[in-house]
Write a protein that holds these residues in place. Structure first.
Motif, short mmCIF file in Angstrom:
data_model
loop_
_atom_site.label_atom_id
_atom_site.label_comp_id
_atom_site.label_asym_id
_atom_site.label_seq_id
_atom_site.Cartn_x
_atom_site.Cartn_y
_atom_site.Cartn_z
N PRO A 1 10.43 -123.25 -8.58
CA PRO A 1 10.58 -123.34 -7.14
C PRO A 1 10.50 -121.95 -6.51
O PRO A 1 10.49 -120.94 -7.22
CB PRO A 1 11.99 -123.93 -6.99
CG PRO A 1 12.72 -123.48 -8.20
CD PRO A 1 11.68 -123.40 -9.30
N ALA A 2 10.45 -121.92 -5.21
CA ALA A 2 10.56 -120.68 -4.43
C ALA A 2 9.38 -119.73 -4.57
O ALA A 2 9.54 -118.53 -4.51
CB ALA A 2 11.87 -119.96 -4.77
N VAL A 3 8.17 -120.28 -4.73
CA VAL A 3 7.00 -119.41 -4.80
C VAL A 3 6.43 -119.13 -3.41
O VAL A 3 5.45 -118.42 -3.28
CB VAL A 3 5.88 -119.97 -5.72
CG1 VAL A 3 6.38 -120.16 -7.13
CG2 VAL A 3 5.29 -121.25 -5.17
N GLY A 4 7.07 -119.68 -2.38
CA GLY A 4 6.67 -119.40 -1.02
C GLY A 4 7.04 -117.96 -0.69
O GLY A 4 7.32 -117.15 -1.57
N PHE A 5 7.10 -117.65 0.59
CA PHE A 5 7.30 -116.27 0.97
C PHE A 5 8.77 -115.92 1.08
O PHE A 5 9.27 -115.52 2.12
CB PHE A 5 6.58 -115.97 2.28
CG PHE A 5 6.26 -114.53 2.46
CD1 PHE A 5 5.32 -113.93 1.67
CD2 PHE A 5 6.92 -113.77 3.40
CE1 PHE A 5 5.02 -112.59 1.82
CE2 PHE A 5 6.64 -112.43 3.57
CZ PHE A 5 5.68 -111.84 2.77
N ASP A 6 9.50 -116.10 -0.01
CA ASP A 6 10.87 -115.61 -0.02
C ASP A 6 11.30 -115.20 -1.43
O ASP A 6 11.10 -114.07 -1.82
CB ASP A 6 11.87 -116.55 0.66
CG ASP A 6 11.79 -118.00 0.23
OD1 ASP A 6 11.11 -118.32 -0.74
OD2 ASP A 6 12.43 -118.82 0.88
N VAL A 7 11.82 -116.05 -2.22
CA VAL A 7 12.50 -115.65 -3.45
C VAL A 7 11.58 -115.01 -4.50
O VAL A 7 11.74 -113.85 -4.86
CB VAL A 7 13.26 -116.84 -4.06
CG1 VAL A 7 13.98 -116.43 -5.33
CG2 VAL A 7 14.26 -117.41 -3.05
N VAL A 8 10.63 -115.75 -5.03
CA VAL A 8 9.80 -115.23 -6.12
C VAL A 8 8.98 -114.01 -5.69
O VAL A 8 9.03 -112.97 -6.35
CB VAL A 8 8.90 -116.33 -6.74
CG1 VAL A 8 7.90 -115.74 -7.72
CG2 VAL A 8 9.77 -117.38 -7.44
N PRO A 9 8.23 -114.07 -4.57
CA PRO A 9 7.44 -112.89 -4.20
C PRO A 9 8.29 -111.64 -3.94
O PRO A 9 7.94 -110.55 -4.37
CB PRO A 9 6.71 -113.33 -2.93
CG PRO A 9 6.66 -114.82 -3.02
CD PRO A 9 7.95 -115.22 -3.70
#
Length: 155
Positions: free
Chosen positions: A123-131
């Motif tokens: 999860p969270a590959v959008g523009f917050d956690v992972v990036p």
């Protein structure tokens, strides 16, 4: 690679579709609403499927032959589990754009099952956690003497 964008006609889903097509990808577009999914897919000449997340059998059938799903339909606290279950059962990798802490924790609890199935659940590959975390790690490695890190993004 065969991949799907679920929630393709939502705000972020549409942005993802636009970028994917611009980069030469041909993902299968998917969502709950047949008319909206079909209209979007036809505008890009892409394959499509209409599947409700509460139709577990239909979801599994819809994911057959799909290598990965980018899940863009929230609220993820309600939509994460059925999609992850289907991905684990069919061997499709799961990615989503959420930043919901409960979903991150739920994904961590599925780690061993996913690993045993050879499936990535991220999860969270959008523009917050992972990036942002990956950017912070790379900067910290490149600047080991730094004592503070401020990250800013502009679109």
């Amino acid at each position: 690679m065969s991949w799907m964008i679920y929630g393709a006609y939502g705000f972020t889903g549409r942005l993802v579709v636009e970028v994917a097509v611009r980069r030469g990808h041909k993902p299968t577009l998917c969502g709950r609403d047949e008319a909206r999914t079909r209209a979007l897919a036809e505008s890009y000449d892409l394959p499509w499927r209409a599947i409700a997340l509460d139709d577990s059998e239909g979801l599994r059938r819809g994911l057959e032959g799909c290598d990965a799903v980018l899940h863009c339909a929230g609220p993820f606290s309600a939509t994460f589990r059925p999609m992850v279950d289907a991905c684990l059962e069919t061997g499709a990798h799961y990615l989503d754009i959420t930043g919901e802490i409960g979903v991150l924790e739920a994904a961590a609890r599925r780690h061993e099952t996913a690993q045993a199935q050879g499936v990535v659940v991220m999860p969270a590959v959008g523009f917050d956690v992972v990036p942002t975390d990956c950017t912070a790690k790379r900067l910290a490695e490149a600047l080991p003497g730094a004592t503070q890190l401020d990250i800013a993004f502009a679109g």
